[in-house]
Design an enzyme around this catalytic site. Structure first.
Site, mmCIF file in Angstrom:
data_model
loop_
_atom_site.group_PDB
_atom_site.id
_atom_site.type_symbol
_atom_site.label_atom_id
_atom_site.label_comp_id
_atom_site.label_asym_id
_atom_site.label_seq_id
_atom_site.Cartn_x
_atom_site.Cartn_y
_atom_site.Cartn_z
ATOM 1 N N ASP A 176 0.904 -1.443 0.292
ATOM 2 C CA ASP A 176 0.070 0.129 0.065
ATOM 3 C C ASP A 176 0.996 1.531 0.069
ATOM 4 O O ASP A 176 0.636 2.224 0.715
ATOM 5 C CB ASP A 176 -0.983 0.003 1.238
ATOM 6 C CG ASP A 176 -1.889 -1.004 1.155
ATOM 7 O OD1 ASP A 176 -1.859 -2.026 0.251
ATOM 8 O OD2 ASP A 176 -2.792 -1.212 2.085
ATOM 9 N N HIS B 107 -10.700 0.844 -2.592
ATOM 10 C CA HIS B 107 -12.186 0.892 -2.009
ATOM 11 C C HIS B 107 -13.015 1.678 -2.952
ATOM 12 O O HIS B 107 -12.746 2.587 -3.907
ATOM 13 C CB HIS B 107 -12.102 1.642 -0.700
ATOM 14 C CG HIS B 107 -11.261 1.139 0.466
ATOM 15 N ND1 HIS B 107 -11.471 0.005 1.040
ATOM 16 C CD2 HIS B 107 -10.133 1.732 0.881
ATOM 17 C CE1 HIS B 107 -10.647 -0.232 1.878
ATOM 18 N NE2 HIS B 107 -9.768 0.835 1.872
ATOM 19 N N HIS C 211 -10.384 7.127 1.491
ATOM 20 C CA HIS C 211 -9.014 6.961 1.100
ATOM 21 C C HIS C 211 -9.068 5.927 0.179
ATOM 22 O O HIS C 211 -9.847 4.855 0.101
ATOM 23 C CB HIS C 211 -8.027 6.691 2.143
ATOM 24 C CG HIS C 211 -8.309 5.490 3.038
ATOM 25 N ND1 HIS C 211 -9.226 5.318 3.945
ATOM 26 C CD2 HIS C 211 -7.980 4.065 2.699
ATOM 27 C CE1 HIS C 211 -9.337 3.860 4.157
ATOM 28 N NE2 HIS C 211 -8.639 3.351 3.520
ATOM 29 N N CYS D 51 -2.055 -2.919 7.705
ATOM 30 C CA CYS D 51 -1.868 -3.567 6.562
ATOM 31 C C CYS D 51 -0.632 -4.429 6.426
ATOM 32 O O CYS D 51 -0.730 -5.491 6.147
ATOM 33 C CB CYS D 51 -2.280 -3.046 5.184
ATOM 34 S SG CYS D 51 -4.027 -2.611 5.063
ATOM 35 N N LYS E 226 -6.767 -5.084 -2.825
ATOM 36 C CA LYS E 226 -7.875 -5.538 -1.751
ATOM 37 C C LYS E 226 -8.739 -4.385 -1.346
ATOM 38 O O LYS E 226 -8.528 -2.999 -1.428
ATOM 39 C CB LYS E 226 -7.073 -5.908 -0.435
ATOM 40 C CG LYS E 226 -6.146 -4.858 0.209
ATOM 41 C CD LYS E 226 -5.268 -5.367 0.830
ATOM 42 C CE LYS E 226 -4.287 -4.444 1.039
ATOM 43 N NZ LYS E 226 -4.819 -3.322 1.707
ATOM 44 N N ASP F 256 -4.442 -0.784 -1.600
ATOM 45 C CA ASP F 256 -5.938 -0.800 -0.786
ATOM 46 C C ASP F 256 -6.598 -0.183 -2.108
ATOM 47 O O ASP F 256 -6.478 1.037 -2.635
ATOM 48 C CB ASP F 256 -5.679 0.412 0.343
ATOM 49 C CG ASP F 256 -6.783 0.174 1.342
ATOM 50 O OD1 ASP F 256 -7.089 -1.334 1.808
ATOM 51 O OD2 ASP F 256 -7.049 0.778 2.212
HETATM 52 C C1 VGL Z 1 -4.630 0.592 6.032
HETATM 53 C C2 VGL Z 1 -6.214 1.970 7.040
HETATM 54 C C3 VGL Z 1 -7.222 1.506 6.438
HETATM 55 C C4 VGL Z 1 -3.315 0.270 5.473
HETATM 56 C C5 VGL Z 1 -5.408 0.558 4.916
HETATM 57 O O1 VGL Z 1 -3.096 -0.049 4.467
HETATM 58 O O2 VGL Z 1 -2.579 -0.093 6.611
HETATM 59 N N1 VGL Z 1 -4.893 1.499 6.958
HETATM 60 N N2 VGL Z 1 -6.891 1.258 4.955
HETATM 61 ZN ZN ZN Z 2 -8.429 1.303 3.530
#
Ligand code: VGL
Ligand code: ZN
Length: 195
Positions: free
Chosen positions: A14, A59, A76, A148, A100, A57
């Site tokens: 990420d 979404h 985000h 993550c 993901k 990540d």
């Molecule tokens: C993550 C918070 C929300 C991460 C992803 O990549 O660690 N943290 N979504």
């Molecule tokens: Zn996230």
């Protein structure tokens, strides 16, 4: 420490604008170092013949993951947005990308997603990518240590890989002070090597 070779996978978690860029909506303090050190790790893994896999990540506009929809986080990494793109400084052409969170699934691990309604877990393609390459050892780096990175490392252990985390190439959200340190302590308990 296991030597870096073709049975090693570097999992770059990420390193996307929303986490890694100061203008990102969920900027993680210390992420600038992560980009530089991630590139070093990518170079090392590539020259040793290791497999490099990136996670993102990813979404939808609305998901129970977001505070405005009942979850924890500011909006985000909405798929296709600037925030979801890899940080410009990251070397991104070294291997496949696993996304993901697609379809509004929740969960933090690169290996699995979780249906927010039923709680059911579903594997991403990450494990099969590693198995197909006969990977035995995973090095996990990226963002964020307490979410993550941690969950990806936990799942890698659970799946039977040996795992290390490179401490210079991770950074923590630290919603609560100490979350990052606690995450590393939990990983060490599970036999993850912190290098
Ligand atoms: C993550 C918070 C929300 C991460 C992803 O990549 O660690 N943290 N979504
Ligand atoms: Zn996230």
């Amino acid at each position: 420490m296991p030597s870096l070779d073709s049975r090693t996978a570097l999992i770059v978690v990420d390193v996307q604008n929303d986490f890694a860029h100061p203008e990102g909506s969920l900027f993680v303090v210390g992420a600038e170092q992560v980009v530089a050190h991630a590139n070093e790790a990518i170079e090392e893994a590539a020259s040793a013949g290791g497999l490099i896999v990136y996670t993102q990540d990813w979404h939808p506009e609305h998901t129970p993951h977001f505070e405005r929809d009942g979850g924890l986080w500011p909006v985000h990494c909405v798929g296709g947005s600037w925030g979801a793109r890899f940080h410009d400084g990251l070397q991104t052409d070294a291997g496949p990308v696993v996304q993901k969170g697609v379809d509004g699934n929740d969960g933090y691990s690169g290996f699995s997603t979780r249906d927010p309604q039923s709680g059911e877990r579903q594997a991403t393609e990450l494990e099969s990518i590693l198995r197909d390459a006969s990977v035995e050892h995973c090095i996990v780096i990226g963002l964020a240590t307490d979410y993550c990175v941690k969950e990806t490392a936990v799942d890698a252990r659970r799946l039977g890989f040996t795992v290390s985390v490179r401490a210079d190439a991770i950074a923590a959200v630290n919603l609560n002070p100490g979350d990052g340190q606690n995450a590393l302590a939990e990983l060490a308990e599970l036999g993850v090597l912190i290098t």
